[in-house]
Design a protein around this motif. Structure first.
Motif, mmCIF file in Angstrom:
data_model
loop_
_atom_site.group_PDB
_atom_site.id
_atom_site.type_symbol
_atom_site.label_atom_id
_atom_site.label_comp_id
_atom_site.label_asym_id
_atom_site.label_seq_id
_atom_site.Cartn_x
_atom_site.Cartn_y
_atom_site.Cartn_z
ATOM 1 N N MET A 81 0.830 -1.206 0.000
ATOM 2 C CA MET A 81 0.000 0.000 0.000
ATOM 3 C C MET A 81 0.868 1.260 0.000
ATOM 4 O O MET A 81 0.557 2.243 -0.684
ATOM 5 N N ALA A 82 1.948 1.237 0.771
ATOM 6 C CA ALA A 82 2.831 2.400 0.831
ATOM 7 C C ALA A 82 3.513 2.651 -0.503
ATOM 8 O O ALA A 82 3.634 3.795 -0.957
ATOM 9 N N GLN A 136 0.970 4.151 -2.886
ATOM 10 C CA GLN A 136 0.716 5.554 -2.554
ATOM 11 C C GLN A 136 1.864 6.443 -3.036
ATOM 12 O O GLN A 136 1.652 7.519 -3.609
ATOM 13 N N PRO A 185 -0.223 11.489 4.534
ATOM 14 C CA PRO A 185 0.197 10.476 5.517
ATOM 15 C C PRO A 185 -0.837 9.358 5.612
ATOM 16 O O PRO A 185 -2.016 9.537 5.263
ATOM 17 N N MET A 186 -0.403 8.206 6.090
ATOM 18 C CA MET A 186 -1.293 7.058 6.248
ATOM 19 C C MET A 186 -1.258 6.586 7.693
ATOM 20 O O MET A 186 -0.210 6.612 8.343
ATOM 21 N N SER A 187 -2.400 6.145 8.200
ATOM 22 C CA SER A 187 -2.486 5.471 9.491
ATOM 23 C C SER A 187 -3.219 4.165 9.234
ATOM 24 O O SER A 187 -4.422 4.167 8.928
ATOM 25 N N VAL A 188 -2.495 3.067 9.324
ATOM 26 C CA VAL A 188 -3.016 1.791 8.837
ATOM 27 C C VAL A 188 -3.182 0.804 9.993
ATOM 28 O O VAL A 188 -2.199 0.426 10.643
ATOM 29 N N ARG A 241 -1.016 -0.841 14.787
ATOM 30 C CA ARG A 241 -1.322 0.256 13.871
ATOM 31 C C ARG A 241 -0.025 0.960 13.506
ATOM 32 O O ARG A 241 0.811 1.216 14.376
ATOM 33 N N GLY A 259 1.788 4.283 11.457
ATOM 34 C CA GLY A 259 1.691 5.574 10.809
ATOM 35 C C GLY A 259 2.830 5.768 9.822
ATOM 36 O O GLY A 259 3.984 5.454 10.139
ATOM 37 N N THR A 270 4.629 8.442 6.790
ATOM 38 C CA THR A 270 4.691 9.736 6.115
ATOM 39 C C THR A 270 5.466 9.576 4.815
ATOM 40 O O THR A 270 6.312 8.675 4.679
#
Length: 281
Positions: free
Chosen positions: A57-58, A61, A74-77, A90, A92, A94
């Protein structure tokens, strides 16, 4: 000879327009902690944030941001069933577009990490020594392959390690930094004994191992008592290297077993050293 390794400089030279992906939050069970990062270009990746669906996913993105020219949010997954990754924590993330100042910071960070890696000295560039150096080269260690024979060192094709040609390998032991590991498997038993005895005299060695059989072990114990007069040093020796449970003498098998043993000792020593440093307010 300087260390040969895949350097972050090489990646940044090939992909100056890459994106830095950093783990900035790690709660619960996660693949990597907040020291992890990776670089993503349109075609390549440098380093890892732990793999799996999270990393996929990163990367997606980052590459969408590269194609569009827009900043990546940013992502929080949550690492749960919804992404097919059941760690339970979880993460996080950037995303930062590369620029000259950031590239300099990353190079400096990489150099600091390299400088802090535990040293492992492999004495003997024969079949087992070469296989061991190859296995160790994949780990976060600074590996030095030492031999008295130039032909053997020249013949070695192990990447990301240093080589040392010397007529006095015991001097290499004396000059090694604290916390070093010494693995002795030369072509000459007398030379093995000399190097191993020198390593055992150091109270700051993380690991001292010598390849050998029960007979060689007994012979070395007697030699140590007779020639050095310090039989108590023998208790710190690992011989044979790689343990005794797997009865397989193929170089690659010995190397795999010994690598786990050496890594455990080296990182344990380094961790204890860091814990012993007083924390300042």
């Amino acid at each position: 000879m300087p260390a040969v390794r895949e350097d972050i400089r090489d990646f940044l030279r090939r992909a100056p327009g890459s994106i830095l992906v950093e783990v900035t939050g790690a709660a619960g069970s996660t693949p990597r902690d907040t020291d992890a990062f990776m670089l993503v270009s349109e075609r390549e990746i440098f380093a890892t944030i732990g793999g799996g669906q999270l990393e996929y996913m990163a990367i997606d993105q980052a590459r969408r941001a590269l194609r569009s020219g827009a900043a990546a949010a940013p992502m929080s997954v949550p690492l749960g069933p919804e992404i097919g990754q059941c760690c339970g924590g979880r993460v996080g993330l950037t995303f930062t577009a590369m620029n000259p100042a950031l590239a300099r910071d990353l190079i400096a960070r990489s150099d600091r990490e390299m400088a802090l890696r535990p040293h492992v000295y492999v004495f003997g560039a024969g079949h087992v020594g070469d296989a061991l150096a190859m296995a160790l080269s994949l780990a976060p260690l600074r590996v030095v392959l030492v031999d008295t024979r130039e032909d053997e060192l020249v013949a070695s094709t192990v990447p990301r390690i240093e080589t040392c040609l010397t007529a006095m390998p015991e001097a290499v032991v004396r000059d090694a930094p604290a916390g070093s590991s010494f693995v002795v498997l030369t072509h000459d038993h007398a030379l093995d004994f000399l190097i191993t005895a020198e390593a055992l005299k150091r109270n700051d060695a993380a690991y001292v191992g010598m390849i050998g059989s029960k007979t060689k072990r007994t012979t070395f114990r007697n030699w140590l008592s007779r020639e050095i007069g310090q039989p108590d040093l023998f208790d710190r020796l690992v011989c044979p290297i790689g343990g005794t449970f797997v009865k397989d003498k193929r170089p690659a098998v010995i190397a795999a077993l010994a690598t786990a043993e050496i890594m455990t000792a080296a990182l344990t020593w380094a961790g204890a050293r860091q814990d012993a440093v007083p924390v300042r307010d």
